[in-house]
Design a protein around this motif. Structure first.
Motif, PDB file in Angstrom:
ATOM      1  N   HIS A  68      43.850 -52.845 -28.651  1.00 10.36           N
ATOM      2  CA  HIS A  68      42.643 -53.007 -29.549  1.00 10.36           C
ATOM      3  C   HIS A  68      41.431 -53.871 -29.070  1.00 10.36           C
ATOM      4  CE1 HIS A  68      44.268 -50.263 -32.624  1.00 10.36           C
ATOM      5  NE2 HIS A  68      45.051 -51.062 -32.845  1.00 10.36           N
ATOM      6  N   LEU A  69      42.097 -54.624 -28.311  1.00  6.42           N
ATOM      7  CA  LEU A  69      41.022 -55.980 -27.703  1.00  6.42           C
ATOM      8  C   LEU A  69      40.466 -55.218 -26.206  1.00  6.42           C
ATOM      9  CD1 LEU A  69      42.785 -59.189 -28.583  1.00  6.42           C
ATOM     10  CD2 LEU A  69      40.555 -58.317 -29.639  1.00  6.42           C
ATOM     11  N   LEU A  70      40.744 -54.122 -25.761  1.00  3.05           N
ATOM     12  CA  LEU A  70      40.276 -53.578 -24.513  1.00  3.05           C
ATOM     13  C   LEU A  70      39.184 -52.550 -24.531  1.00  3.05           C
ATOM     14  CD1 LEU A  70      43.801 -53.230 -22.936  1.00  3.05           C
ATOM     15  CD2 LEU A  70      42.141 -55.387 -22.674  1.00  3.05           C
ATOM     16  N   ARG A  71      38.251 -52.737 -23.850  1.00  2.00           N
ATOM     17  CA  ARG A  71      37.146 -51.620 -23.603  1.00  2.00           C
ATOM     18  C   ARG A  71      37.910 -50.269 -23.515  1.00  2.00           C
ATOM     19  NH1 ARG A  71      32.604 -52.415 -19.216  1.00  2.00           N
ATOM     20  NH2 ARG A  71      32.488 -54.150 -20.512  1.00  2.00           N
ATOM     21  N   ASN A  72      38.964 -50.236 -22.450  1.00  8.35           N
ATOM     22  CA  ASN A  72      39.441 -48.984 -22.235  1.00  8.35           C
ATOM     23  C   ASN A  72      40.917 -48.756 -22.966  1.00  8.35           C
ATOM     24  OD1 ASN A  72      37.487 -47.763 -20.776  1.00  8.35           O
ATOM     25  ND2 ASN A  72      37.756 -49.592 -19.147  1.00  8.35           N
ATOM     26  N   GLY A  73      41.175 -49.397 -24.042  1.00  3.79           N
ATOM     27  CA  GLY A  73      42.430 -49.592 -24.531  1.00  3.79           C
ATOM     28  C   GLY A  73      42.894 -48.191 -25.390  1.00  3.79           C
ATOM     29  N   CYS A  74      42.451 -47.097 -24.848  1.00  2.00           N
ATOM     30  CA  CYS A  74      42.644 -45.902 -25.726  1.00  2.00           C
ATOM     31  C   CYS A  74      43.388 -45.097 -24.881  1.00  2.00           C
ATOM     32  CB  CYS A  74      41.536 -45.244 -26.231  1.00  2.00           C
ATOM     33  SG  CYS A  74      40.177 -44.933 -25.384  1.00  2.00           S
ATOM     34  N   HIS A  75      44.077 -43.881 -25.569  1.00  2.00           N
ATOM     35  CA  HIS A  75      44.944 -42.968 -24.730  1.00  2.00           C
ATOM     36  C   HIS A  75      44.063 -42.156 -23.776  1.00  2.00           C
ATOM     37  CE1 HIS A  75      48.552 -43.849 -26.391  1.00  2.00           C
ATOM     38  NE2 HIS A  75      48.133 -43.706 -27.779  1.00  2.00           N
ATOM     39  N   GLN A  76      42.756 -41.794 -24.188  1.00  2.00           N
ATOM     40  CA  GLN A  76      41.570 -40.929 -23.312  1.00  2.00           C
ATOM     41  C   GLN A  76      40.990 -41.615 -22.057  1.00  2.00           C
ATOM     42  OE1 GLN A  76      41.178 -41.623 -26.370  1.00  2.00           O
ATOM     43  NE2 GLN A  76      39.039 -41.847 -27.021  1.00  2.00           N
ATOM     44  N   SER A  77      41.633 -42.873 -21.955  1.00  2.00           N
ATOM     45  CA  SER A  77      40.897 -43.667 -20.580  1.00  2.00           C
ATOM     46  C   SER A  77      41.444 -43.184 -19.527  1.00  2.00           C
ATOM     47  CB  SER A  77      41.146 -45.109 -20.938  1.00  2.00           C
ATOM     48  OG  SER A  77      42.569 -45.334 -20.877  1.00  2.00           O
ATOM     49  N   VAL A  78      42.640 -42.651 -19.439  1.00  2.00           N
ATOM     50  CA  VAL A  78      43.331 -42.274 -18.374  1.00  2.00           C
ATOM     51  C   VAL A  78      42.631 -40.769 -17.787  1.00  2.00           C
ATOM     52  CG1 VAL A  78      45.165 -40.757 -19.199  1.00  2.00           C
ATOM     53  CG2 VAL A  78      45.606 -41.852 -17.243  1.00  2.00           C
ATOM     54  N   ASP A  79      41.988 -40.486 -18.436  1.00  2.00           N
ATOM     55  CA  ASP A  79      41.111 -39.191 -18.207  1.00  2.00           C
ATOM     56  C   ASP A  79      39.638 -39.433 -17.957  1.00  2.00           C
ATOM     57  OD1 ASP A  79      43.342 -37.199 -18.595  1.00  2.00           O
ATOM     58  OD2 ASP A  79      43.043 -37.542 -20.519  1.00  2.00           O
ATOM     59  N   ASN A  80      39.219 -40.847 -17.923  1.00  2.00           N
ATOM     60  CA  ASN A  80      37.900 -41.271 -17.580  1.00  2.00           C
ATOM     61  C   ASN A  80      37.188 -40.943 -18.788  1.00  2.00           C
ATOM     62  OD1 ASN A  80      38.244 -42.625 -15.091  1.00  2.00           O
ATOM     63  ND2 ASN A  80      38.654 -40.579 -14.059  1.00  2.00           N
ATOM     64  N   GLY A  93      39.260 -61.355 -37.223  1.00  2.00           N
ATOM     65  CA  GLY A  93      39.454 -62.669 -36.804  1.00  2.00           C
ATOM     66  C   GLY A  93      38.415 -63.039 -35.626  1.00  2.00           C
ATOM     67  N   SER A  94      38.677 -64.097 -35.081  1.00  2.00           N
ATOM     68  CA  SER A  94      37.843 -64.591 -33.949  1.00  2.00           C
ATOM     69  C   SER A  94      38.178 -63.991 -32.577  1.00  2.00           C
ATOM     70  CB  SER A  94      37.856 -66.199 -33.821  1.00  2.00           C
ATOM     71  OG  SER A  94      39.021 -66.496 -33.437  1.00  2.00           O
ATOM     72  N   ALA A  95      39.403 -63.326 -32.433  1.00  2.00           N
ATOM     73  CA  ALA A  95      39.649 -62.858 -31.327  1.00  2.00           C
ATOM     74  C   ALA A  95      38.824 -61.713 -30.734  1.00  2.00           C
ATOM     75  CB  ALA A  95      41.214 -62.543 -31.417  1.00  2.00           C
ATOM     76  N   GLY A  96      38.376 -60.896 -31.667  1.00  2.00           N
ATOM     77  CA  GLY A  96      37.436 -59.764 -31.298  1.00  2.00           C
ATOM     78  C   GLY A  96      35.977 -60.212 -31.419  1.00  2.00           C
ATOM     79  N   LYS A  97      35.654 -61.443 -31.352  1.00  2.00           N
ATOM     80  CA  LYS A  97      34.412 -61.604 -31.441  1.00  2.00           C
ATOM     81  C   LYS A  97      33.550 -61.531 -30.040  1.00  2.00           C
ATOM     82  CE  LYS A  97      31.094 -65.716 -32.169  1.00  2.00           C
ATOM     83  NZ  LYS A  97      31.038 -67.053 -32.356  1.00  2.00           N
ATOM     84  N   ASP A  98      34.243 -62.031 -28.912  1.00  2.00           N
ATOM     85  CA  ASP A  98      33.462 -61.645 -27.501  1.00  2.00           C
ATOM     86  C   ASP A  98      34.541 -61.028 -26.847  1.00  2.00           C
ATOM     87  OD1 ASP A  98      31.307 -63.351 -28.133  1.00  2.00           O
ATOM     88  OD2 ASP A  98      32.367 -65.085 -27.829  1.00  2.00           O
ATOM     89  N   GLU A  99      33.877 -60.174 -25.928  1.00  2.00           N
ATOM     90  CA  GLU A  99      34.830 -59.241 -24.971  1.00  2.00           C
ATOM     91  C   GLU A  99      35.408 -60.170 -23.943  1.00  2.00           C
ATOM     92  OE1 GLU A  99      34.690 -55.164 -22.252  1.00  2.00           O
ATOM     93  OE2 GLU A  99      32.881 -56.356 -22.602  1.00  2.00           O
ATOM     94  N   THR A 100      36.774 -59.838 -23.642  1.00  2.00           N
ATOM     95  CA  THR A 100      37.477 -60.764 -22.759  1.00  2.00           C
ATOM     96  C   THR A 100      37.147 -60.199 -21.156  1.00  2.00           C
ATOM     97  OG1 THR A 100      39.329 -59.639 -22.832  1.00  2.00           O
ATOM     98  CG2 THR A 100      39.269 -61.278 -24.438  1.00  2.00           C
ATOM     99  N   ILE A 101      37.514 -61.202 -20.121  1.00  2.00           N
ATOM    100  CA  ILE A 101      37.548 -60.703 -19.106  1.00  2.00           C
ATOM    101  C   ILE A 101      38.601 -59.590 -18.795  1.00  2.00           C
ATOM    102  CG2 ILE A 101      38.059 -61.450 -16.560  1.00  2.00           C
ATOM    103  CD1 ILE A 101      37.013 -64.142 -17.540  1.00  2.00           C
ATOM    104  N   ALA A 102      39.655 -59.782 -19.286  1.00  2.00           N
ATOM    105  CA  ALA A 102      40.459 -58.744 -19.281  1.00  2.00           C
ATOM    106  C   ALA A 102      40.079 -57.180 -19.718  1.00  2.00           C
ATOM    107  CB  ALA A 102      41.775 -58.860 -19.879  1.00  2.00           C
ATOM    108  N   SER A 103      39.629 -57.315 -20.747  1.00  2.00           N
ATOM    109  CA  SER A 103      38.971 -55.987 -21.274  1.00  2.00           C
ATOM    110  C   SER A 103      37.859 -55.353 -20.285  1.00  2.00           C
ATOM    111  CB  SER A 103      38.072 -56.424 -22.444  1.00  2.00           C
ATOM    112  OG  SER A 103      37.395 -55.224 -22.867  1.00  2.00           O
ATOM    113  N   LYS A 104      37.066 -56.179 -19.599  1.00  2.00           N
ATOM    114  CA  LYS A 104      36.077 -55.833 -18.456  1.00  2.00           C
ATOM    115  C   LYS A 104      36.721 -55.253 -17.376  1.00  2.00           C
ATOM    116  CE  LYS A 104      32.556 -59.120 -20.352  1.00  2.00           C
ATOM    117  NZ  LYS A 104      31.921 -60.173 -19.901  1.00  2.00           N
ATOM    118  N   ARG A 105      37.987 -55.704 -16.845  1.00  2.00           N
ATOM    119  CA  ARG A 105      38.530 -55.649 -15.812  1.00  2.00           C
ATOM    120  C   ARG A 105      39.639 -54.386 -16.010  1.00  2.00           C
ATOM    121  NH1 ARG A 105      38.584 -60.141 -12.765  1.00  2.00           N
ATOM    122  NH2 ARG A 105      36.347 -60.904 -12.760  1.00  2.00           N
TER     123      ARG A 105
END
Length: 203
Positions: A68-80, A93-105
């Motif tokens: 849920h914290l990843l930009r591409n954290g859904c099943h269809q990401s493997v199909d681009n 909460g505060s965890a989702g306030k800003d996008e993480t480096i992991a989410s971007k990578r």
């Protein structure tokens, strides 16, 4: 490694041994043994900002929360195909306030549907690194048992609730064989010919 609680730990021939009781022993390869099994001669160092990552979701190890914290954290990401925009902001909460480096990578999210479709090898060939989260195997085992127990399925009603309810053997396996985690653990630890609840060990 295995977090051994209330156990005796010892190192035997580079193998970490965790003894819980007279009949329950877990063996874990020591770091030096693991290194001896891995050929690192062809290892290529990739600059951090050039890595393309895939997140491999190991069930009952916190993967859903992380996805849920990843930009591409859904099943269809493997199909681009894109996930919903700025999905991390829906995380409480505060965890989702800003996008993480992991989410971007992280480019791909790999879970059971991707494996069933044969997409794992494809994704591995299009990424430079794999990210995964592990968990104490005993805790993971108990969690998997509890989350699939019919009584918990009735209350929680997970996304696959109706599919689970259509499989009669699912309820029978719990109600007739393993009504609770204690009975299941006893069956795992039984000796041949010993009857525990409705199950007899034969092999």
């Amino acid at each position: 490694g295995l977090l051994a609680v209330d156990s005796e730990l010892s190192l035997e021939n580079d193998v970490l041994v965790a003894k819980f009781d007279d009949r329950s022993v877990f063996r874990i390869l020591h770091d030096s043994s693991v290194d001896s099994l891995i050929d690192r001669s062809n290892r290529v160092e990739i600059p951090d900002d050039q890595r393309e990552l895939a997140f491999v979701h190991i069930g009952k190890s916190g993967g859903t929360t992380i996805s849920h914290l990843l930009r591409n954290g859904c099943h269809q990401s493997v199909d681009n195909e894109p996930c919903e925009e700025r999905r991390w902001e829906n995380f409480p909460g505060s965890a989702g306030k800003d996008e993480t480096i992991a989410s971007k990578r992280i480019k791909y999210y790999l879970h059971t549907p991707a494996a069933k479709r044969g997409k794992l090898e494809w994704a591995y060939n299009h990424t430079t690194s794999i990210v995964m989260v592990g968990r104490n195997p005993l805790e993971r085992f108990v969690s998997a048992f509890l989350v699939t127990h019919p009584k918990n399925v009735e209350v929680l009603k997970p996304p696959n609730w109706y599919a689970v309810k259509k499989v009669p053997i699912h309820d029978a396996a719990f109600e007739d064989c393993f009504p609770n985690i204690e009975e299941f653990a006893r069956c795992l630890n039984q000796r041949r010919g010993q009857n525990v609840y409705n199950v007899t060990a034969t092999e």
